[in-house]
Design a protein around this motif. Structure first.
Motif, PDB file in Angstrom:
ATOM      1  N   PRO A 154       7.167 -10.700  11.343  1.00 33.43           N
ATOM      2  CA  PRO A 154       5.981 -10.927  12.173  1.00 33.43           C
ATOM      3  C   PRO A 154       4.751 -11.101  11.272  1.00 33.43           C
ATOM      4  O   PRO A 154       4.702 -10.556  10.167  1.00 33.43           O
ATOM      5  N   ASP A 155       3.748 -11.813  11.765  1.00 32.59           N
ATOM      6  CA  ASP A 155       2.577 -12.092  10.935  1.00 32.59           C
ATOM      7  C   ASP A 155       1.735 -10.855  10.638  1.00 32.59           C
ATOM      8  O   ASP A 155       0.886 -10.877   9.757  1.00 32.59           O
ATOM      9  N   TRP A 156       1.953  -9.757  11.335  1.00 38.17           N
ATOM     10  CA  TRP A 156       1.203  -8.528  11.100  1.00 38.17           C
ATOM     11  C   TRP A 156       1.864  -7.609  10.071  1.00 38.17           C
ATOM     12  O   TRP A 156       1.350  -6.536   9.773  1.00 38.17           O
ATOM     13  N   LEU A 157       2.998  -8.049   9.525  1.00 37.82           N
ATOM     14  CA  LEU A 157       3.695  -7.261   8.507  1.00 37.82           C
ATOM     15  C   LEU A 157       2.989  -7.415   7.163  1.00 37.82           C
ATOM     16  O   LEU A 157       2.584  -8.512   6.788  1.00 37.82           O
ATOM     17  N   GLY A 158       2.861  -6.312   6.439  1.00 36.84           N
ATOM     18  CA  GLY A 158       2.214  -6.328   5.127  1.00 36.84           C
ATOM     19  C   GLY A 158       3.242  -6.271   4.009  1.00 36.84           C
ATOM     20  O   GLY A 158       4.380  -6.707   4.152  1.00 36.84           O
ATOM     21  N   ASP A 159       2.841  -5.672   2.890  1.00 37.01           N
ATOM     22  CA  ASP A 159       3.688  -5.593   1.699  1.00 37.01           C
ATOM     23  C   ASP A 159       4.927  -4.741   1.946  1.00 37.01           C
ATOM     24  O   ASP A 159       4.863  -3.721   2.636  1.00 37.01           O
ATOM     25  N   GLU A 160       6.049  -5.137   1.330  1.00 34.94           N
ATOM     26  CA  GLU A 160       7.280  -4.360   1.441  1.00 34.94           C
ATOM     27  C   GLU A 160       7.228  -3.155   0.511  1.00 34.94           C
ATOM     28  O   GLU A 160       6.791  -3.263  -0.637  1.00 34.94           O
ATOM     29  N   VAL A 161       7.680  -2.000   1.018  1.00 34.07           N
ATOM     30  CA  VAL A 161       7.712  -0.763   0.235  1.00 34.07           C
ATOM     31  C   VAL A 161       9.103  -0.120   0.263  1.00 34.07           C
ATOM     32  O   VAL A 161       9.255   1.048  -0.096  1.00 34.07           O
ATOM     33  N   THR A 162      10.123  -0.896   0.648  1.00 32.48           N
ATOM     34  CA  THR A 162      11.496  -0.388   0.673  1.00 32.48           C
ATOM     35  C   THR A 162      11.843   0.182  -0.699  1.00 32.48           C
ATOM     36  O   THR A 162      11.595  -0.442  -1.719  1.00 32.48           O
ATOM     37  N   GLY A 163      12.425   1.380  -0.698  1.00 32.31           N
ATOM     38  CA  GLY A 163      12.873   1.994  -1.947  1.00 32.31           C
ATOM     39  C   GLY A 163      11.783   2.719  -2.717  1.00 32.31           C
ATOM     40  O   GLY A 163      12.081   3.391  -3.707  1.00 32.31           O
ATOM     41  N   GLN A 164      10.550   2.623  -2.318  1.00 33.29           N
ATOM     42  CA  GLN A 164       9.460   3.360  -2.969  1.00 33.29           C
ATOM     43  C   GLN A 164       9.413   4.761  -2.368  1.00 33.29           C
ATOM     44  O   GLN A 164       8.949   4.948  -1.241  1.00 33.29           O
ATOM     45  N   THR A 165       9.907   5.731  -3.116  1.00 37.05           N
ATOM     46  CA  THR A 165      10.127   7.071  -2.559  1.00 37.05           C
ATOM     47  C   THR A 165       8.857   7.735  -2.047  1.00 37.05           C
ATOM     48  O   THR A 165       8.928   8.574  -1.153  1.00 37.05           O
TER      49      THR A 165
END
Length: 161
Positions: A131-142
């Motif tokens: 979606p256009d309201w999604l920002g930066d991905e932080v998957t795996g950043q504990t």
């Protein structure tokens, strides 16, 4: 039976998700154990209680073991009293987009100002439209894991503590 949670996490780029939400719930949760190999979480979501065990994530942080069971809210309340310091409170917005539901968590208390989006997938390399309201991905950043936010709240990051 093996239970795997496959999810990706993002920050929020705008508040446009609020107008698209189909449900909002209040969550209070604590951790009985925050060992990096396994966490044990107690959650009250609206009028239901849950006990959840999560294993260590894979290298990308996308996939990990998850077991969850509903428990009486009275038991969840009693277990929260036994949790490690740092009880989390948040509002969760469920936002359907295409064939997925994005869960947007607006944190309160010491984590106020932090908004994280999670989307559960069927497999790690599943393609989906963001979606256009999604920002930066932080998957795996504990530091964005709830278990870590209970120990090192977002408010301390922005204040440089």
């Amino acid at each position: 039976m093996q239970h795997l949670e496959i999810e990706r996490k993002f920050l929020v780029g705008s508040e446009a998700y609020k107008n698209k939400a189909t449900a909002v719930s209040r969550i209070v949760q604590g951790f009985l154990n925050t060992d990096p190999e396994r966490t044990v979480r107690v959650r009250i979501r609206n009028d239901k209680g849950y006990l959840t065990v999560k294993g260590k994530g894979n290298d990308s942080g996308t996939t990990r073991f998850e077991w969850e069971s509903e428990i009486p809210v009275s038991e969840a309340t009693n277990l929260i009293d036994l949790c490690e310091p740092g009880i989390l409170e948040k509002n969760r917005f469920e936002v359907p987009f295409e064939n997925l539901v994005f869960e947007v968590d607006e944190f309160l208390g010491e984590n106020k100002g932090l908004v994280i989006v999670e989307v559960e997938l069927k497999h790690e390399d599943e393609h989906f439209t963001k979606p256009d309201w999604l920002g930066d991905e932080v998957t795996g950043q504990t530091k964005y894991y709830n278990s870590q936010l209970s120990k090192n709240p977002f408010g301390k990051w922005v204040q440089g503590i």
